[in-house]
Design a protein around this motif. Structure first.
Motif, PDB file in Angstrom:
ATOM      1  N   LYS A 220       4.942   6.947  -1.486  1.00 42.18           N
ATOM      2  CA  LYS A 220       5.882   6.055  -0.809  1.00 42.18           C
ATOM      3  C   LYS A 220       5.123   4.919  -0.137  1.00 42.18           C
ATOM      4  N   PRO A 221       5.738   3.715  -0.083  1.00 40.25           N
ATOM      5  CA  PRO A 221       5.071   2.577   0.561  1.00 40.25           C
ATOM      6  C   PRO A 221       4.882   2.830   2.046  1.00 40.25           C
TER       7      PRO A 221
ATOM      8  N   MET B  26       1.500  -9.214   7.832  1.00 41.48           N
ATOM      9  CA  MET B  26       1.332  -7.797   7.535  1.00 41.48           C
ATOM     10  C   MET B  26       2.622  -7.067   7.909  1.00 41.48           C
ATOM     11  N   PHE B  27       2.924  -5.976   7.202  1.00 42.07           N
ATOM     12  CA  PHE B  27       4.072  -5.144   7.548  1.00 42.07           C
ATOM     13  C   PHE B  27       3.687  -3.680   7.471  1.00 42.07           C
ATOM     14  N   ARG B  28       4.492  -2.820   8.111  1.00 38.40           N
ATOM     15  CA  ARG B  28       4.191  -1.391   8.155  1.00 38.40           C
ATOM     16  C   ARG B  28       5.491  -0.611   8.322  1.00 38.40           C
ATOM     17  N   ARG B  29       5.393   0.680   8.034  1.00 38.20           N
ATOM     18  CA  ARG B  29       6.535   1.555   8.287  1.00 38.20           C
ATOM     19  C   ARG B  29       6.724   1.696   9.800  1.00 38.20           C
ATOM     20  N   LYS B  30       7.954   1.707  10.221  1.00 42.21           N
ATOM     21  CA  LYS B  30       8.232   1.797  11.644  1.00 42.21           C
ATOM     22  C   LYS B  30       7.719   3.102  12.248  1.00 42.21           C
ATOM     23  N   SER B  31       7.638   4.158  11.459  1.00 43.57           N
ATOM     24  CA  SER B  31       7.145   5.434  11.976  1.00 43.57           C
ATOM     25  C   SER B  31       5.672   5.366  12.348  1.00 43.57           C
ATOM     26  N   ASP B  32       4.935   4.385  11.820  1.00 41.54           N
ATOM     27  CA  ASP B  32       3.512   4.230  12.121  1.00 41.54           C
ATOM     28  C   ASP B  32       3.284   3.354  13.333  1.00 41.54           C
ATOM     29  N   ALA B  33       4.337   2.766  13.879  1.00 41.42           N
ATOM     30  CA  ALA B  33       4.203   1.883  15.031  1.00 41.42           C
ATOM     31  C   ALA B  33       4.471   2.667  16.308  1.00 41.42           C
TER      32      ALA B  33
ATOM     33  N   ALA C 242       0.857  -1.192   0.000  1.00 37.99           N
ATOM     34  CA  ALA C 242       0.000   0.000   0.000  1.00 37.99           C
ATOM     35  C   ALA C 242       0.892   1.240   0.000  1.00 37.99           C
ATOM     36  N   TYR C 243       0.425   2.280  -0.694  1.00 41.32           N
ATOM     37  CA  TYR C 243       1.218   3.501  -0.823  1.00 41.32           C
ATOM     38  C   TYR C 243       0.462   4.691  -0.250  1.00 41.32           C
ATOM     39  N   GLY C 244       1.205   5.629   0.324  1.00 34.23           N
ATOM     40  CA  GLY C 244       0.612   6.846   0.860  1.00 34.23           C
ATOM     41  C   GLY C 244       0.397   7.882  -0.211  1.00 34.23           C
ATOM     42  N   GLU C 245      -0.121   9.053   0.215  1.00 34.20           N
ATOM     43  CA  GLU C 245      -0.398  10.120  -0.742  1.00 34.20           C
ATOM     44  C   GLU C 245       0.869  10.648  -1.394  1.00 34.20           C
TER      45      GLU C 245
END
Length: 391
Positions: free
Chosen positions: A30-31, A96-103, A24-27
């Motif tokens: 970037k992923p 599932m995975f995510r950007r570390k800044s969102d954790a 998934a990509y942001g506005e």
């Protein structure tokens, strides 16, 4: 006999799903996260760095969401270098995975907060107002805690404790909220003709003396605002029938005489009364509104319901942040509702009694409360719950 390896070699190879990353990509293009599926491994997978790299994702910027990892495993025949075959254990994962800044990394957050430089505390001017609630003195009443000599001694001891607190906290302003039933009377029900040790005139004289002593003590520490409301014991009445207006209350008459005496003595005190036809009142203390009512206007346990209706009807306590009540001779405190202007919680404070004992209540309910003087502070932030005490 066919060996297990031979049987596996002869069986069709399991059709494994293709390794895939649904990103998934942001506005900003970037992923920001996604899901891995069909990830194969010959060993239990504990480090996902090479998986991120395989899909051009920086392992330093992404992490696996731990509670989303799902795994399956199976056996498969594998040809060895010498031509023999062996059975191996294979694994397949999805996660599932995510950007570390969102954790939310709690240890990191606490470490950052601990290391953040603190602004030095800047002393502020004392803006403390102390509120003293004198409730249900019922001067002239006799009971299990004695008669008039015992009441006079109890009041003197209470003032000594109050003076100690005043010296310790040093308020800049003070409020004396007299919540009613300043003396016992003879028309309040029961059989007061046989449970009083003072005449009506003597009761009013003792009540005035005690009230003056409290004002005289408190004004030594700052200007005093006195609040007074009518009540059932001090009402002008014949039996159960009230006479005149609420402002004709004999307790309020005592207050008016003490106010004259205080003015003549040069005391720094000012009196506040309800309007002639009101039984409750409110006083604004630096933006925090105190409401006061005796409490005989509602049945036990219904103070907050009564207050809510007063607010809806635009009555004197409608804007109150703190409602002080007496009448029920026990201490209670409860938050209720919220001030829409300040966002602060409203509080109902039920004041304890200072009388010689409510034995009729104890005999009916099996319970009694200790006598005491309710005291609390108001600051620039409103009602100071930590200051609430009973002396």
């Amino acid at each position: 006999m066919t060996s297990l390896a031979e049987a596996l070699a002869e069986s069709p190879v399991k059709d494994e799903p293709r390794e895939n990353a649904d990103i998934a990509y942001g506005e900003d293009g970037k992923p920001i996260g996604g899901e891995f599926t069909g990830i194969r491994s010959e060993k239990p997978l504990t480090d996902w760095s090479h998986i991120f790299e395989k899909f051009q994702l920086d392992p330093a910027l992404f992490e696996i969401v731990g509670d989303t990892v799902r795994a399956s495993t199976w056996q498969q025949s594998k040809r060895l270098e010498g031509g023999q075959r062996d059975v191996v254990q294979l694994y397949s994962y999805r996660a599932m995975f995510r950007r570390k800044s969102d954790a939310i990394d709690l240890p990191a957050l606490y470490a950052a907060a601990a290391s953040k430089p603190r602004r030095p505390l800047i002393p502020v001017e004392n803006d403390r107002t102390m509120v003293v609630v004198l409730s249900d003195v019922q001067a002239g009443k006799t009971g299990s805690r004695g008669g008039t000599p015992d009441l006079v001694e109890r009041m003197a001891e209470t003032r000594a404790r109050l003076e100690k607190r005043l010296r310790a906290r040093r308020p800049v302003r003070l409020v004396l909220a007299e919540a009613g039933d300043l003396f016992e009377g003879f028309e309040s029900g029961g059989n007061p003709m046989f449970t009083n040790d003072l005449s009506l005139a003597q009761q009013m004289d003792l009540a005035a003396t005690e009230l003056f002593e409290f004002v005289k003590l408190m004004q030594r520490f700052g200007p005093v605002e006195v609040m007074a409301v009518p009540s059932n014991h001090t009402a002008w009445r014949h039996g159960k029938q009230n006479l005149g207006r609420p402002s004709d209350d004999l307790g309020l008459h005592v207050h008016r005489q003490v106010a004259k005496l205080a003015q003549a003595a040069g005391l720094n005190a000012h009196w506040n009364f309800p309007r002639d036809y009101d039984e409750s009142m409110a006083l604004d203390i630096g933006g925090t509104v105190l409401g006061l009512v005796h409490g005989n206007q509602y049945t036990p346990g219904r103070a907050i319901d009564w207050w809510a209706k007063q607010t809806h009807g635009g009555q004197p306590v409608a804007e109150a942040d703190v409602l002080i009540t007496g009448h029920y001779h026990h201490f209670a405190a409860q938050p209720t509702g919220r001030n829409v202007r300040t966002g602060r919680a409203k509080w109902w404070l039920q004041a304890p009694t200072l009388d010689n004992g409510s034995d009729w209540f104890r005999n009916v309910q099996g319970d009694d409360s200790n006598p005491g003087l309710l005291v609390f502070d108001i600051t620039g932030d409103g009602f100071d719950l930590q200051s609430l005490t009973v002396l």
